[in-house]
Structure formats: structure tokens, C-alpha cells
Design a protein around this motif. Sequence first.
Motif, PDB file in Angstrom:
ATOM      1  N   THR A 122      40.811  45.638  30.504  1.00 21.40           N
ATOM      2  CA  THR A 122      40.596  44.504  31.403  1.00 21.40           C
ATOM      3  C   THR A 122      40.251  45.047  32.787  1.00 21.40           C
ATOM      4  O   THR A 122      40.976  45.887  33.320  1.00 21.40           O
ATOM      5  N   ASP A 123      39.140  44.565  33.345  1.00 17.36           N
ATOM      6  CA  ASP A 123      38.751  45.002  34.687  1.00 17.36           C
ATOM      7  C   ASP A 123      39.657  44.350  35.722  1.00 17.36           C
ATOM      8  O   ASP A 123      39.955  43.157  35.642  1.00 17.36           O
ATOM      9  N   VAL A 124      40.088  45.157  36.679  1.00 17.41           N
ATOM     10  CA  VAL A 124      40.914  44.640  37.778  1.00 17.41           C
ATOM     11  C   VAL A 124      40.265  45.033  39.090  1.00 17.41           C
ATOM     12  O   VAL A 124      39.814  46.169  39.262  1.00 17.41           O
ATOM     13  N   ASN A 125      40.194  44.074  39.989  1.00 17.08           N
ATOM     14  CA  ASN A 125      39.602  44.314  41.302  1.00 17.08           C
ATOM     15  C   ASN A 125      40.694  44.140  42.353  1.00 17.08           C
ATOM     16  O   ASN A 125      41.423  43.147  42.346  1.00 17.08           O
ATOM     17  N   ILE A 126      40.829  45.117  43.249  1.00 18.34           N
ATOM     18  CA  ILE A 126      41.839  45.031  44.306  1.00 18.34           C
ATOM     19  C   ILE A 126      41.187  44.490  45.568  1.00 18.34           C
ATOM     20  O   ILE A 126      40.175  45.024  46.038  1.00 18.34           O
ATOM     21  N   LEU A 127      41.759  43.429  46.096  1.00 16.18           N
ATOM     22  CA  LEU A 127      41.255  42.824  47.325  1.00 16.18           C
ATOM     23  C   LEU A 127      42.346  42.877  48.385  1.00 16.18           C
ATOM     24  O   LEU A 127      43.501  42.565  48.107  1.00 16.18           O
ATOM     25  N   THR A 128      41.991  43.288  49.580  1.00 12.81           N
ATOM     26  CA  THR A 128      42.920  43.215  50.713  1.00 12.81           C
ATOM     27  C   THR A 128      42.189  42.531  51.859  1.00 12.81           C
ATOM     28  O   THR A 128      41.003  42.789  52.090  1.00 12.81           O
ATOM     29  N   THR A 129      42.882  41.658  52.523  1.00 10.57           N
ATOM     30  CA  THR A 129      42.255  40.920  53.618  1.00 10.57           C
ATOM     31  C   THR A 129      43.249  40.762  54.759  1.00 10.57           C
ATOM     32  O   THR A 129      44.466  40.862  54.563  1.00 10.57           O
TER      33      THR A 129
END
Length: 714
Positions: free
Chosen positions: A483-490
Amino acid sequence: MTDFFQQLIHEFELPLQNPVLIFSLILFIILLSPILLRKLNVPGIIGLIIAGVIIGPYGFNILAQSSAIDLFSTIGLLYIMFIAGLELDMNEFKSNRNKSVMFGFLTFIIPIGIGFPVCYYLLGYDFNASFLTASMFATHTLVAYPIVSKFGISKNQAVAVTVGGTILTDTAVLIILAVIMANSEGNLNQEFWIRLGVSLTIFSAIMFLIIPRIAKWFFRKLESEKHSHYIFVLSIVFLAAFLAEVAGVESIIGAFVAGLALNKLIPHSSALMNRIEFIGNSLFIPFFLISVGMLVDVSVILSGPTALIIAGTLSVVALFGKWFAALITQLLFKYSKAQRQLIFGLSGAHAAATLAVILVGYKAGILDENILNGTIILILVTCIVASFATETAAKKIVIESEDDTSTIIKANSLHGEHILLPIANVANIEKLLELAILIKDKKSNNPVSILSVVANNNEAEINILKARNKLEEFVKQASASETDVNILTTIDHNIASGIARISREIMADIIILGWPQRSGFIDKLIGEKVESILSNTTKTTFICHIEKPLVLHKRIVVAAPPLTEHEEGFGLWFTKIAKLSQELSIPILLYCNEATKKAIAKLCSKTKITSTITIKSFTDWEDFLILSRDIQEADLFVLVSARKGATSYMGALENLPSKLEKHFGTNSRFVIYPQQYANNIDSDSYNEVSTEQLNKGIEAVQKIGKGIGSIFKK
């Protein structure tokens, strides 16, 4: 220099003796043979068997039979049977139980009924050899199942019935194998039947009562030790194989039963399942298929017409028996011609169980080389025919269903499903990520996005780096299940507004939040973060507290209030809960009113949901917490709530986290807030007409009414 060349020549003397060189050669065969045959649209299984014929002692004698090859071959055979038991969808089997039983009976009895007279009278074999060979015709391996998955018709009833029939046919044939073996040894007497009955009862009790409890305890105590889970499962497989031998049946029955026993504890989309399939399909099973090819004596096939006649006869009988069973199934259940062809394609391939039966019979001296070689040719022929038949049928069914609007509901027709996982506490992320992986639509190209919102201050950049480093290890966890996981930080002054903004930017369909922590005085003054997130976004939102590993739950209990079927996100949340039910192989108990019941029945019919769903009528929503009386500790409780101003909103749904924590403290619990508006409607356009004051006024009147009512009751 001469010594060097002599040493090199010695290393390459046939058959090869150097274990490193042998292993290298086998790995290259496993790598290259499926790639080369894929160009010809031939299943990879056939390439591995042919490679075994070429390099084996009866081919070019590159490899000889050795203890190491026998060991890997045995592991591969047990692995095939274990995965066969593990991959069966128990929910689909239960949903189509009667049809699966009927098909299983037909696809078992018809090939045996045709095969035994042919082997006994036409080919001239004795009773044991004829009956064992005939029972081999009854087995089938779902070699063509990946084709069904590729065309997206795995939920077609014909597929479910065929998969369910596999349980019955393979189990029955493996029991027959034990009886034939005893008969050939002259031990088929009353004592044998008593011993077999008692030993199988004890074996079944250990596998289905004791082993699952040990597995649950192990998965709970060592939840974070992911590599230990795989070793534990492998240990159970080989222990089960040994116990089966002690019980007087073949070890392959033990491996198959181990798969059935652990079926509910290993979800099909989990990282553990991915590891089991990856290692098996990469190494052990190809090793077994190569070793099978090494048993084939090409000279016997070429020595005269007898071997070819036997091989041709076996192939024709095997294909005709399965086709005739599919024809009767079609007539009984009024399936289309394409569905009949699909059933024949899926059940027509002979591979794993067939090889298991014939190899055991050959090594015991019941079957001769002609049957063994004929079976190998049968496997080649049936796998090719089944693959082409399945692909042709799948294309026809896709064309037939193109105009059918009853496809699975998608959250957004403009883009693939997107799940957002905002993280406040890193300690909770593992279970929430597992949930996201289990309910994610596998057809969506979008990743699961893990979001961390960092306060906008002087240390914002440092905090972003820290957050990213913490989340990196969870990318590895998800990648184990492909499963592809994308890390987002904002960066944002307000966490809730940051989550709402990112959810719109990535066009998320579902937001999965952790359960809110107990808030202090300051939090109450400012306002709950969860409440702020809900008021800032209209996306379908899951608020989750997962008390124990998801695989340890026994039921999903859903409480759906009146009018919930009128919410925009109704179809989405229900299909996700149904998918979770399928992955965990557990039933759904649903409390709702009559109108919601009808809407859910219609949705299940449209989306081909196969979960086991029991619906109980419930109307006392002002005091819905009385449901806690019927909730057991192993239940996952799901309450469908609504945002203020939504169609299904009611005053009883206020302050849910604290209420549920009090009444369902020992349970895993979800609160679901369905999407309010269609995705193409911007909720911001409604901001000018604020209903907040109106809602507060209505709630105040309701509370005053309740207070006055309670005074009069007293």
C-alpha cells in the motif's frame, strides 16, 4: 592456473554438486521461466515444471534428486495447501453456502464417476490406482483466479460458488487419499475407521479450538513484533502437518487445515498475508514445481504409444468431468453461458492438490510412471485450457455488465479514492494505519496520506523534520502490504483548519481520526479539536478507538440512526464497514429502523456485498446507550452520527466520545460522520446562510422540553 581450470571444470561436472551453484541455477529458473512464457500467455506454473523436466535426472541431468531439494519441495507443497486454505473467502462461502455445497458435490462426484470406469476398465489399472486417479480428477486449483481479479469480476456469484466448492472437493479428496493409502497397505478395517475418526476429531479440536486461541494471544501480546508473526504462522503450518501425519492422514491435509484455522486472523490485505504470499510465491512454491518436473521421465513418454494414450485419456477425462459439472450447475442455478464457462475455467485447472495426491500415490507405489507423467501433461493441458477459458468468459461477463449500473459505489467519480490520516499522537498511528489499509479501495491509485500539522512558530521547520522522521517507519509498515503511503506535513496556526485545508487540497474522501483525549479546562474554552475538524470539513470522517488488534474482534455492531440513508456519504461508510467485515471475516449486526433497513438491502444488492449482515429493528434513539447491554467485549461498536444541521442529526448524538467511553469503555469503537454534501458542491457557498444560531435555539427548546417532561414524570 591449470589447477584453477580443473577446479572450475570439476564444479560444473553433471549433476551439479556445489550447493551454492545449485541454488543460483534454481533462482535463475524461477526468475526467467515465467517472464519468457508470459510473452506466450502461458501460466508461469507450466514454465517451472518444464524447466524441472529439462534440468532433472531424466532430462539433461544437470541436477540430481537430493535431500536439500526434497526438503524445499516438501515445504513448497505444504505452503501451497496452506495458502489454499488461507485465501478462501469465508464470508463468500457462507453467503452462497447452499450453491457452493451443490457445486462442490457435482464437481467432486461427476469427475470420479467418469474417471473410475475409464481407469479401471479402459486403462486396466487395479481398484486402488483407479480410485486414486479418479479422485485426482475431482480436485481443482484456482490457477486462473488472478485473471478474474484483473477483470474486476471477483464478486460475481459464479466465482464465489466455485471458490466455495474448492473447500469441499479438496478436503474430500484428501480424506479419500488417506483411505486409499490404508487400503493399499491392507489396513482398511474396523480398527482403521475408529482410529481415523478419533484421531481426526482430536486433530480438528486442536486446530480449530486451541490453535486460534493461542494465535489470538500471540498476536495480542506481540502486536509490534511483525517478523515474529510470520515465524509463528510458519511454525503452526509445520506443526499442523506433523499432527496430521500422527492422526493418520497426509501432511498436506494438516497444512490445508492450518490455513482454514488461521483464515479469520490474517486479513487478505494485511502485511502478514502479503509476506506469506510473497515468500511462498517467490521461493518455496516455485521450488516445489521445479522438483515435480524433475520427476518426469521423458523417455517413458517417448518409449511408446501407451504413455501418450494414458496422458491423452487423463486430460480428456479431467476436462470433460469439470465441464459437465459446470453445465449442470448452470442449469440448476440458471446462470448464463459466460458464467458456465467461468465456472469451468476456474475449476478446470489441476495443479496443487492434484500433484499432491499423485505424488503421494507414486511414492507409495500405488501409481506407476505412466500415471505420473500423464498427470504432468494433464496439468500442462488443463492449466492452458482453463486460463484461456477464464479470460474469454471474464471478457464476456464484463461486456454483459457494462450497462449495469450496479457497480460498487465510488466516493468520487472524478478521481480514485483518497484516505487522509491526520496524526496527533504517533502511538496510535499503527492501528489506524492498519484500518486504512484494510478498507482502502485496491483499485485506487491514490496513496493513504498521513498528515502532521505543525504549529506556525519559530520552530516550525525543525518540528516538520521531526514529524517526518517519526512517520517514516510507518511507510515501511504500509509498504509490507503493498500500500502506497504519502507523508504530508503542513504549518498552520490551528490544527483543525490545517487538516480541513489539506483534505480539500488532496480531495480526500475519508478522514480517519484517533479518539479524542480527555481535554483540560483550556481545551474546553477554545473548543474541542475534533469538533473543530468536523465543523470545518464535510468529508466522511471516522473517529476511532481501537482497543485490541482488529483481527481479534468477533462482530461489528453498527447503530445507524433514522434518516442516515439520506446523507450523501451513506453508501461510502457502509461499503467501508462491509469491506472491513470481509477482510476480518466477521459478521455485521446492524441496529436501525425499517426505512434504513430497506436502503441497506438495496445498497447490498447493488454493490454485491457478501458480508454476513443481521439487521435488528431499533427505535429508542433518545436512549441509544441501552445497546451497551447487548455488546460483548470482542465486539467492534460503530455508531453513525451526524454533523449539526445534517438530515439525520439529533440531540442524543451530542458529546459522543465521553458517552461512549463511559458505556463502551472496554470495546473498540468508531463514530462515523457521513459526508454531508456531494463532492462537486462547495460547502463554503452555504456559509452566508448560517444555521448555527437556529440549531442552538432548537437544541435549547428540546432540552427545556425534556426537563419539563422529566418533572411531570416525577
